[in-house]
Design a protein around this motif. Structure first.
Motif, short mmCIF file in Angstrom:
data_model
loop_
_atom_site.label_atom_id
_atom_site.label_comp_id
_atom_site.label_asym_id
_atom_site.label_seq_id
_atom_site.Cartn_x
_atom_site.Cartn_y
_atom_site.Cartn_z
N ASP A 191 5.87 4.17 10.45
CA ASP A 191 4.74 3.34 10.37
C ASP A 191 4.64 3.70 12.28
O ASP A 191 5.18 4.54 12.52
N VAL A 192 3.05 3.51 11.66
CA VAL A 192 1.94 4.37 12.89
C VAL A 192 2.22 3.06 14.17
O VAL A 192 2.74 2.73 15.38
N ASP A 193 2.55 2.38 14.43
CA ASP A 193 2.85 1.24 15.60
C ASP A 193 3.69 -0.65 14.64
O ASP A 193 4.20 -0.66 13.63
N TYR A 194 3.58 -1.03 16.19
CA TYR A 194 4.40 -2.52 15.76
C TYR A 194 4.41 -3.36 14.26
O TYR A 194 5.54 -4.05 13.85
N LYS A 195 3.56 -3.60 14.28
CA LYS A 195 2.45 -4.38 13.68
C LYS A 195 3.44 -3.67 12.32
O LYS A 195 3.93 -4.67 11.18
N SER A 196 2.67 -2.74 12.32
CA SER A 196 2.71 -2.34 10.37
C SER A 196 4.38 -2.11 10.15
O SER A 196 4.45 -2.45 9.24
N SER A 197 5.29 -1.62 11.85
CA SER A 197 6.33 -1.84 11.09
C SER A 197 7.69 -2.42 10.72
O SER A 197 8.12 -3.10 9.66
N ILE A 198 6.48 -3.53 11.26
CA ILE A 198 7.10 -5.28 11.10
C ILE A 198 6.74 -5.80 9.19
O ILE A 198 7.44 -6.17 8.01
N ASP A 199 5.19 -4.96 8.87
CA ASP A 199 5.49 -5.56 8.00
C ASP A 199 6.00 -4.37 6.63
O ASP A 199 6.70 -5.40 5.55
N SER A 200 6.07 -4.07 7.37
CA SER A 200 7.64 -2.98 6.28
C SER A 200 8.42 -3.69 6.05
O SER A 200 9.37 -3.42 5.55
N TYR A 201 8.79 -4.25 7.43
CA TYR A 201 10.57 -4.90 7.30
C TYR A 201 10.72 -6.19 6.41
O TYR A 201 11.39 -6.95 5.12
N ASN A 202 8.74 -7.01 6.29
CA ASN A 202 8.93 -7.82 5.15
C ASN A 202 8.50 -7.69 3.83
O ASN A 202 9.58 -8.64 3.29
#
Ligand code: P5A
Length: 438
Positions: A164-175
């Motif tokens: 992912d491009v940033d922390y926020k979207s990588s948390i979305d991917s984690y979720n």
């Protein structure tokens, strides 16, 4: 399938080397055979179940938007030197030299290799988010391999990697993976409980293990009672939605593995807290730029900056799951397969081989059921009734259709429900109706 045409090397005695029930039953039911310590061949019955579990996992990953790839079992040591893990991984890593004296290793996990694939091809945030997964054998030279496929040295894992491009979207991917895991374990007929977990050699700041409660489990866990029965509300999960709220429903309970358990955090839930043992069937990690930074897996972000990509990795222990399902579903006679992963639904048992009438009815049923695409195993061997019945209980198909001379005489046939042990006596028509509508 005709049992006479199926390789099912059942053992009569409990194997001495097996300490826990899943290992005992897997050996006795002819599912696996040890080749070396912690290394197993999968025999047909075991292979069918492993395949079913794998397929459920694969389909949920695809549904969540992940792309399937296949990386090799052998990896070059070079990329592990780049990430700094080559030395850190220690003796668990099986190191190999090829004929040119190059250092290879049998992959214990694939963060490095997938990062190398990513950095070769992806340069811009426009191609993100991306999730690549594969289903491949891993090797970890465990100090104490034990409990059969539960802690093997060679084992099958589904491992996925998000970019992912940033922390926020990588948390979305984690979720997304968090909820996909809840779904796929449920689809296997299992109750897996997400718990806060240590990150160990994979690293990162955020991690959950998915645990099946079982006395024989290797992990010690602390969990709020309510979570044990909590289902969430994710009947129809939409992977395009923001899933944070769904995840929060699970993570708002206290649940932690031993390493993460912190008694000072739990004064208000103390009364509801239980200590239990569990089997870790999945483990997810958010580790941001841990691998992308040293391995220079950079992308240009939305404002044109070149930054290391944000990553997570997500593992399911597919071969361990076969054992875990048995730990969760058995009695003193054998395995009780959940309908979701049973190798066949029906087991026709001819109690009196050589008896024309018994054989005729069995064969008729078998043909009709096959024609209707029902999944059926027909025990057409010439063994004793007792042997057949015991074997049917051991291999644990949900419904046994038991045909013997008494049934023929009364024109009533027994259907035994493996799980409850209940028997229904049905006429031939009722029986056909039962299998066709069940
Ligand atoms: C996540 C995917 C990882 O390796 N890298 C890629 C991360 N995580 S893990 O927790 O170490 O392993 C993921 C799951 O694999 C199973 N597992 C095992 N199964 C059988 N025998 C073993 N020795 C073994 N080690 C790990 C577990 O189910 C674990 O959750």
């Amino acid at each position: 399938m005709l049992l006479t045409r199926f390789f099912l090397p059942v053992l009569k005695e409990n194997p001495k080397e097996a300490e826990i029930i899943s290992h005992i039953y897997m050996l006795r039911a002819g599912m696996i055979q040890q080749s070396a310590s912690g290394i197993y061949s999968w025999l047909p019955l075991g292979k069918i179940v492993l395949e079913k579990i794998t397929e459920i996992c694969r389909q949920e990953m695809i549904k969540s938007g992940a792309n399937e790839i296949l990386m090799p079992t052998l990896q070059s040591a070079e990329i592990w030197k780049e990430s700094g893990r080559y030395e850190d991984y220690g003796k668990e890593m099986l190191r190999i030299k090829d004929r040119n004296n190059r250092n290879l290793l049998y992959g214990p996990t694939n963060e490095e290799l997938v990062t190398e694939i990513f950095r070769t091809h992806v340069k811009s945030y426009k191609e993100l988010p991306l999730n690549l997964f594969h289903i491949q054998w891993k090797f970890r030279d465990e100090l104490r391999p034990r409990f059969g496929v539960m802690r093997g040295r060679e084992f099958l894992m589904k491992d996925a990697y998000s970019f992912d491009v940033d922390y926020k979207s990588s948390i979305d991917s984690y979720n997304k993976m968090f909820m996909a895991y809840m779904q796929l374990f449920k689809k296997m007929g299992l109750k897996a409980i997400p718990m806060k977990a240590d990150t160990g050699p994979i690293g990162g700041d955020l991690s959950h293990e998915f645990i099946i409660i079982a006395d024989t489990g290797e992990s010690e866990v602390y969990v709020e009672k309510e979570l044990l029965n909590f289902e969430g509300s994710f009947a129809s999960i939409n992977y395009n939605d923001d899933l944070q709220e769904e995840v929060n429903k699970f993570t708002s309970f206290y649940a932690a593995t031993e390493e993460k358990h912190n008694p000072s955090n739990i004064s208000d839930v103390n009364n509801n807290l239980i200590k239990a043992r569990g089997i870790e069937v999945g483990h997810i990690f958010h580790f941001g730029q841990k691998y992308s930074l040293p391995m220079k897996a950079n992308i240009s972000d939305t404002i044109g900056n070149n930054i290391p990509v944000f990553m997570g990795s997500y593992g399911v222990g597919l071969s361990r799951l076969v054992g875990a399902v048995i730990e969760a579903n058995h009695d003193d006679k054998g395995i009780i397969w959940p309908k979701e992963i049973t190798p066949w639904d029906y087991n026709i048992i001819n109690l009196k081989s050589g008896d024309d009438e018994c054989e005729k009815i069995c064969l008729n049923l078998y043909k009709i059921m096959n024609k209707n695409s029902l999944k059926v195993l027909y025990d057409d061997t010439d063994e004793r009734a007792g042997t057949k019945l015991a074997r049917a209980d051991l291999i644990g198909l949900p419904y046994q259709i038991i045909i013997g001379p008494k049934g023929i005489k009364d024109q009533l046939y027994d259907v035994k429900f493996r799980k409850s042990g209940d028997i229904s006596r049905l006429s031939y028509d009722e029986l056909l109706n039962f299998v066709q509508t069940n």
